[in-house]
Design a protein around this motif. Structure first.
Motif, short mmCIF file in Angstrom:
data_model
loop_
_atom_site.label_atom_id
_atom_site.label_comp_id
_atom_site.label_asym_id
_atom_site.label_seq_id
_atom_site.Cartn_x
_atom_site.Cartn_y
_atom_site.Cartn_z
N THR A 111 0.73 -1.13 -0.13
CA THR A 111 0.05 0.00 0.13
C THR A 111 0.71 1.29 0.06
N LEU A 112 0.25 2.46 -0.16
CA LEU A 112 1.05 3.64 -0.27
C LEU A 112 1.78 3.94 1.11
N ALA A 113 0.87 3.41 2.17
CA ALA A 113 1.44 3.88 3.63
C ALA A 113 2.63 2.89 3.62
N GLU A 114 2.65 1.60 3.37
CA GLU A 114 3.54 0.61 3.58
C GLU A 114 4.87 0.95 2.94
N ALA A 115 4.62 1.71 1.63
CA ALA A 115 5.94 2.10 0.88
C ALA A 115 6.36 3.48 1.65
N ALA A 116 5.68 4.35 2.22
CA ALA A 116 6.08 5.49 2.82
C ALA A 116 6.63 5.16 4.16
N PHE A 117 6.15 4.33 5.05
CA PHE A 117 6.65 4.25 6.41
C PHE A 117 7.60 3.11 6.40
N GLY A 118 7.59 2.20 5.49
CA GLY A 118 8.07 0.97 5.63
C GLY A 118 7.25 -0.33 6.49
N VAL A 119 7.67 -1.61 5.99
CA VAL A 119 6.84 -2.34 6.96
C VAL A 119 7.55 -3.75 6.79
N GLU A 120 7.12 -4.67 7.59
CA GLU A 120 7.92 -5.81 8.05
C GLU A 120 6.86 -7.05 7.34
N LYS A 121 7.09 -7.69 5.97
CA LYS A 121 6.03 -8.45 5.38
C LYS A 121 6.67 -10.07 5.48
N ASP A 122 5.78 -10.81 5.42
CA ASP A 122 5.91 -12.28 5.18
C ASP A 122 5.49 -12.44 3.43
N ILE A 123 6.53 -12.87 2.76
CA ILE A 123 6.50 -13.08 1.29
C ILE A 123 6.57 -14.54 0.96
N THR A 124 5.50 -15.00 0.39
CA THR A 124 5.49 -16.51 0.16
C THR A 124 5.78 -16.66 -1.54
N PHE A 125 6.29 -17.64 -1.76
CA PHE A 125 6.78 -17.70 -3.46
C PHE A 125 7.30 -19.10 -3.50
N THR A 182 8.27 -19.18 2.62
CA THR A 182 7.97 -17.93 3.29
C THR A 182 9.22 -17.16 3.89
N ARG A 183 9.31 -16.20 3.53
CA ARG A 183 10.42 -15.49 4.02
C ARG A 183 10.01 -14.11 4.66
N THR A 184 10.51 -13.48 5.74
CA THR A 184 9.89 -12.29 6.41
C THR A 184 10.90 -11.13 6.01
N VAL A 185 10.36 -10.13 5.41
CA VAL A 185 11.40 -9.16 4.64
C VAL A 185 10.93 -7.83 5.22
N ARG A 186 12.07 -7.15 5.59
CA ARG A 186 11.90 -5.69 5.91
C ARG A 186 11.75 -4.69 4.91
N ILE A 187 10.76 -4.26 4.45
CA ILE A 187 10.80 -3.10 3.65
C ILE A 187 11.08 -1.94 4.03
N PRO A 188 11.97 -0.96 3.47
CA PRO A 188 12.55 0.12 3.88
C PRO A 188 11.49 1.30 3.68
#
Length: 381
Positions: A125-139, A216-222
């Motif tokens: 989301t725009l808020a996640e990109a603006a403030f950063g977020v920690e997300k679980d990415i599954t692939f 699943t990897r937990t990734v810190r989005i800056p």
């Protein structure tokens, strides 16, 4: 005893292996039969090649330095068919930059190879990109087969040496031409260059040593990341064939469209529509920002196109401190449906202000078209 091999190659007796190799390559390019078919030159080429074979082999070089015969009684008469004394693979390497493994002498290719890199989209989301977020990415990726531990063989069995290439991973063919015998080398078609054949493959991975599954990897989005940016997860990609090292994962950022804001760099832009009377009289109103609702003052006499600025309400800067601005463009709404009473009130207001409903001309200095355009552009700065 043969001539001085150092003299033949034109190098010092304490020359390094790299110096010996460079000297040989230079001479081989000059003397190769494809370049100079003269018989005398071919004899010189064989001599240079024999000198390189001795000086490039530590054991043979040491024997030669001690005055011994590095070939003993087994020294052959030479030729281009791979006879002892003439390393044809080294000649091919010198001309074509080859690297066939095992010091340029051919040999089985490594079965374990690095895994492929993968690209995976991550939705923000725009808020996640603006403030950063920690997300679980599954692939989905190829991971090591636990049944055979990446070997590709069934339990209790092992790969067998390829009968076509005898484990070398390559097959050679000698043909005759007007230049003499020419040898060509290519990967073994039976084992694909591996040198071994899996005759009893693992039932779970069918001999590949890998199986596909979701991870699943937990990734810190800056904070401050933008659309199209990539985040590299080194060593988190697919396991290579036959237990080879993992490749990388490249996360490609996709930012969802926001219903109110548009992003321009670190700034956010939006448009608000206010009634004509509100713009004329001024007011305060509440606007939703990424930080929550905030009150903002609308000055009296605000015209359409005027921009209100809220510093520090944009996105975080990815490569620096602070945040961008929130820029709010005001759109003044002119009423289109008026009843008779409202029309009369506007007529009275026009008379009080001395405004003509149908002016003969537009005066740039008195609120005309050019003045309004000028105000729009100056207000947007």
């Amino acid at each position: 005893m043969a001539r001085d091999y150092y003299e033949i190659l034109g190098v010092r007796r304490n020359a390094t292996q790299d110096e010996i190799k460079k000297a040989y390559r230079r001479l081989a390019r000059e003397l190769h039969p494809d370049v100079n078919p003269d018989p005398a030159t071919q004899d010189r080429f064989k001599e240079v090649t024999q000198a390189y074979e001795v000086l490039s082999d530590p054991e043979k070089r040491q024997m030669f330095d001690m005055g011994g015969d590095p070939f003993g009684s087994a020294q052959g008469s030479g030729g281009f068919g791979g006879a002892q004394g003439f390393p044809f693979d080294d000649i091919m390497n010198a001309f074509f930059g080859g690297g066939m493994g095992n010091g340029g002498r051919g040999g089985a290719r490594e079965r374990a190879r690095r895994g492929r890199n993968r690209r995976v989209q991550v939705q923000l989301t725009l808020a996640e990109a603006a403030f950063g977020v920690e997300k679980d990415i599954t692939f989905p990726v190829a991971v090591l087969c636990e049944t055979c531990s990446g070997a590709g063989t069934a339990q209790g069995s092992k790969p067998e040496t390829c009968g076509t290439c005898s484990g070398r991973g390559e097959v050679s063919q000698v043909t005759r031409s007007f230049l003499g015998q020419v040898m060509t080398t290519r990967p073994c078609p039976h084992c694909s260059g591996a040198g071994v054949i899996i005759t009893n493959p693992c039932a779970d991975c069918s001999g590949d040593g890998r199986v596909r599954q979701n991870v699943t990897r937990t990734v810190r989005i800056p904070a401050g990341i933008d659309e199209g940016a990539q985040i590299q997860l080194a060593g988190e990609g697919e396991v290579g064939p036959n237990g080879g090292p993992r490749g990388d994962i490249f996360l490609e950022v996709v930012v969802e469209k926001h219903p109110l804001f548009e992003r321009h760099g670190d700034d956010l832009h939006c448009t608000v529509t206010v009634p004509m009377t509100t713009a004329a009289l001024g007011s305060s109103f509440t606007i939703e920002t990424l930080d929550g609702p905030e009150e903002i003052e609308l000055p009296a006499g605000t015209h359409s196109g005027h921009v209100l600025t809220m510093p520090g309400r944009g996105t975080h800067r990815l490569h620096g401190p602070g945040r961008g601005e929130l820029r709010i463009q005001v759109d003044v709404e002119t009423p289109t449906k008026l009843d008779e009473e409202q029309r009369e009130l506007l007529r009275q207001l026009a008379e009080l202000r001395g405004e003509n409903q149908q002016p003969d001309k537009l005066s740039p200095g008195h609120g005309g078209l050019f003045s309004r355009l000028r105000d729009v552009f100056s207000g947007a700065r």
